[in-house]
Design an enzyme around this catalytic site. Structure first.
Site, PDB file in Angstrom:
ATOM      1  N   SER A 192      -9.162 -26.718  45.967  1.00 47.64           N
ATOM      2  CA  SER A 192      -9.557 -25.438  45.387  1.00 47.64           C
ATOM      3  C   SER A 192      -8.603 -25.048  44.243  1.00 47.64           C
ATOM      4  CB  SER A 192      -9.623 -24.398  46.505  1.00 47.64           C
ATOM      5  OG  SER A 192     -10.314 -23.277  46.090  1.00 47.64           O
ATOM      6  N   ASP A 352     -21.248 -24.771  47.383  1.00 52.38           N
ATOM      7  CA  ASP A 352     -19.965 -24.302  46.870  1.00 52.38           C
ATOM      8  C   ASP A 352     -20.182 -23.831  45.437  1.00 52.38           C
ATOM      9  OD1 ASP A 352     -17.371 -23.973  45.974  1.00 52.38           O
ATOM     10  OD2 ASP A 352     -16.712 -26.020  46.402  1.00 52.38           O
ATOM     11  N   HIS A 382     -17.559 -24.773  50.683  1.00 53.68           N
ATOM     12  CA  HIS A 382     -16.213 -24.627  50.135  1.00 53.68           C
ATOM     13  C   HIS A 382     -15.186 -24.319  51.226  1.00 53.68           C
ATOM     14  CE1 HIS A 382     -13.349 -24.161  46.895  1.00 53.68           C
ATOM     15  NE2 HIS A 382     -12.786 -23.230  47.640  1.00 53.68           N
TER      16      HIS A 382
END
Ligand SMILES: *[C@@H]1O[C@H](CO)[C@@H](O)[C@H](O)[C@H]1NC(C)=O
Ligand SMILES: *[C@@H]1O[C@H](CO)[C@@H](O)[C@H](O)[C@H]1NC(C)=O
Length: 412
Positions: A192, A352, A382
């Site tokens: 991320s 995501d 995600h």
């Protein structure tokens, strides 16, 4: 009395059902578990909004609870020696595999950058601690987990610079020798926002004059890579998906640069581009860089370009300059700046908002001649990699971890 209880019971049930229920796609495994997990995140987010509204604590201050409840004190175990150190003034947690075989044998190293939207997370959270141990043990590698400072207390470029300083420090021959690390087998990796930092660091290192030690690979796990177009097909398709709805990602982006809410509002409307940043839109043009299959029913329109949106906060030296900075948005560089990048692993998830960031980067790296492995999870969401600890342990997290570690094993 009895009627009262029934009404109360029904009200409670519908409230709970409303609260937990999120239209989660059928394909996702362990849907109920994800709904329950998400209801916790949503409750906390509502509480955080409320807290900010009444002036008790700012939004991210309350959300930081997610980090706190999973924090552990990293300790050594039978396979790995764990120490907390400072590299060039920045805290790091260092995982060294305990002696295996020959003393003179050099080991691989992975520099790991945790996720959390530059505002949350810590290398000391148990899922990151577990992942670091696993990599250290399975690859017989030194793992360096960087505790960079976070926004909003420290806006861009502080989190990035903390990471860069650590990497520069570590990549010195003397330092590598101290930890018996092979200078030819070092990876940078992160998930991320950590994937964002890893991608940025890999690019900036190429520009460093006299850099002797180079990275062998970069591994980016559902990375954030650009702040110019926050309406890509994946942002549209997954705007309400757990655990990272579009509004939260936009919040992370805006808080990375400023506490001024004008930027958040402009980013929500996707009208934050200035005439300067708009010249870079060609680098994030999903119509050109996403395979047809990912276009779905969406039609490309370039984000609106507005002069002076958001007032002073988005002025000439303000965030509009920052979010177009490749150290924040690594997708915004010409092909020439990608060519010498190391071999790359990119993990993306169908569900995501950041899916298209990762896929576009894979396309661009590929056409620049970089060797790329794109591992796309059709049922992924995600943050899935973080869910390895009971009671929020997901099967997909296990598969992702196995595949990612396997790739590192074979390519680092
Ligand atoms: C994006 O790419 C399409 C072709 O796929 C092109 O028509 C359009 O002009 C491009 N837009 C920008 C902003 O580069
Ligand atoms: C995209 O364009 C096609 C053809 O012009 C149209 O039929 C479709 O409704 C558009 N989709 C969206 C989401 O606007």
């Amino acid at each position: 009395m009895r009627l009262g209880s029934i009404i109360l019971f029904v009200a409670l049930c519908s409230f709970t059902a409303y609260y937990i229920y999120e239209p989660i796609p059928e394909e996702i495994e362990e849907r109920w578990k994800l709904m329950l997990t998400n209801s916790f995140f949503r409750s906390l987010s509502h509480l955080a909004h409320f807290s900010e509204l009444i002036g008790f604590k700012d939004y991210m201050g309350v959300m930081y609870l997610i980090t706190l409840i999973e924090k552990v004190v990293p300790v050594s175990d039978e396979h790995v020696q764990v120490t907390e150190e400072k590299f060039d003034g920045v805290e790091v947690v260092l995982y060294q595999p305990k002696h295996q075989g020959d003393d003179t044998e050099l080991r691989r190293a992975v520099i790991y950058l945790h996720g959390g939207g530059w505002c949350l997370g810590s290398s000391r959270m148990s899922p990151y601690d577990l992942l670091a141990r696993k990599i250290a043990a399975e690859l017989n590698a030194v793992v360096l987990s960087v505790e960079y400072r976070l926004a909003p207390a420290h806006h861009f470029p502080v989190p990035y610079e903390d990471v860069y300083h650590v990497v520069k420090h570590f990549l010195q021959k003397g330092v590598l020798a101290k930890y018996s690390v092979d200078p030819g087998r070092i990876a940078v990796s992160g998930d991320s926002a950590g994937g964002n930092l890893a991608a940025a660091v890999s690019q900036q290192l190429l520009k460093e004059p006299g850099q002797q030690v180079h990275l062998k690979v970069q591994a980016l796990l559902y990375p954030v890579l650009q702040a110019l177009d926050l309406n890509t097909p994946s942002y549209q398709q997954n705007q309400h998906m757990p655990i990272l709805p579009r509004s939260l990602m936009v919040r992370f982006w805006s808080e990375y640069f400023t506490t001024d809410k004008a930027l958040f509002r402009a980013m929500m409307a996707n009208t934050h581009n200035s005439p300067e940043s708009s010249s870079l839109l060609k680098f994030v043009n999903w119509s050109a860089f996403l395979p047809e299959a990912y276009h779905r029913q969406y039609n490309y329109t370039a984000p609106a370009v507005v002069q002076g949106v958001g007032g002073e906060a988005v002025g000439a030296d303000g965030p509009s300059q920052s979010f177009a900075d490749p150290r924040a948005s690594p997708l915004l560089v010409p092909d020439a700046a990608l060519r010498s990048l190391p071999k790359t692993y990119i993990l993306t998830c169908e569900y995501d908002v950041l899916r298209d960031d990762g896929i576009m980067y894979a396309t661009r790296l590929n056409s620049a001649g970089v060797e790329v492995t794109l591992e796309h999870y059709e049922t992924g969401f995600h943050g899935a990699l973080m869910f390895t600890v009971w009671p929020t342990d997901f099967l997909i997290a296990e598969r992702m971890t196995e595949n990612y570690v396997k790739w590192l094993k074979e390519n680092l």
